[in-house]
Motif scaffolding. Sequence first.
Motif, mmCIF file in Angstrom:
data_model
loop_
_atom_site.group_PDB
_atom_site.id
_atom_site.type_symbol
_atom_site.label_atom_id
_atom_site.label_comp_id
_atom_site.label_asym_id
_atom_site.label_seq_id
_atom_site.Cartn_x
_atom_site.Cartn_y
_atom_site.Cartn_z
ATOM 1 N N ASP A 150 108.045 43.829 31.701
ATOM 2 C CA ASP A 150 109.193 43.292 30.606
ATOM 3 C C ASP A 150 108.700 42.330 30.833
ATOM 4 O OD1 ASP A 150 109.820 45.703 30.688
ATOM 5 O OD2 ASP A 150 111.428 45.645 31.974
ATOM 6 N N GLY A 151 107.972 41.280 31.851
ATOM 7 C CA GLY A 151 108.200 39.771 31.566
ATOM 8 C C GLY A 151 106.615 39.219 30.328
ATOM 9 N N PHE A 152 105.624 39.937 30.390
ATOM 10 C CA PHE A 152 104.639 39.865 29.321
ATOM 11 C C PHE A 152 105.594 40.488 28.052
ATOM 12 C CE2 PHE A 152 102.349 41.531 26.553
ATOM 13 C CZ PHE A 152 100.829 40.549 26.509
ATOM 14 N N PHE A 153 105.934 41.035 27.948
ATOM 15 C CA PHE A 153 106.749 42.346 26.601
ATOM 16 C C PHE A 153 108.243 40.920 26.278
ATOM 17 C CE2 PHE A 153 104.794 45.725 27.309
ATOM 18 C CZ PHE A 153 103.348 45.346 25.659
ATOM 19 N N ASN A 154 107.852 40.174 27.287
ATOM 20 C CA ASN A 154 109.814 39.174 27.009
ATOM 21 C C ASN A 154 111.250 40.094 27.127
ATOM 22 O OD1 ASN A 154 110.700 36.277 26.873
ATOM 23 N ND2 ASN A 154 110.586 36.468 24.839
#
Length: 148
Positions: A86-90
Amino acid sequence: MAAVQTFKATAHLQDGVQVKTTSRNFELTIDEPKSLGGTDTGMNPVEALLASLGACQSIVARVYAPKFGVQLDDFSVEVEGDLDLDGFFNRSTVRPGYSDIRYTFRIKTDSPREKVDEFVHFLESKCPVGDTIANPVNLKLETIIIEN
C-alpha cells in the motif's frame, strides 16, 4: 588503494517495468513478477536488495572466518523482509520500503559456539550492505538531464 572508493551502477528502463542494470562489465536484469505488472524475467528491486544483503554477509564471512579461527565448511543466508505494498501504490501513508528484514545464517562448522558467536557479531558489524540498510545514508538526486 584509497580508503574511500566510489562504486557505480546504471539502471536503464526497458519495455514495461523491466530494467537492465549494469556495473563494471556485469549486467543484471531486474523485473517484477506478473502479479505486479512485470514479465518475471528477473528479481524485483526489493528481492535484489535482500539477495545483496545475503551475498554481502557471505563474502564478509569468507574473508573474516580465518581471523576468528572459524572453519566454514558451508555458509548460507536466508533473508526475508516485510513490505506493505500500500505504501508503494500510494494507498496509505505506510512507508514504501521494508518495515522488517530478518535473516538466518546456516553455518556448517566444527568450531566452538563461542567462537562462532564472536565471529557472527563481528560479521554483522562489518557488512557494508547491512550497515547501509540499518543506518541512514546521504541519498540525493544529483542532477536531471533532459534529452530531446
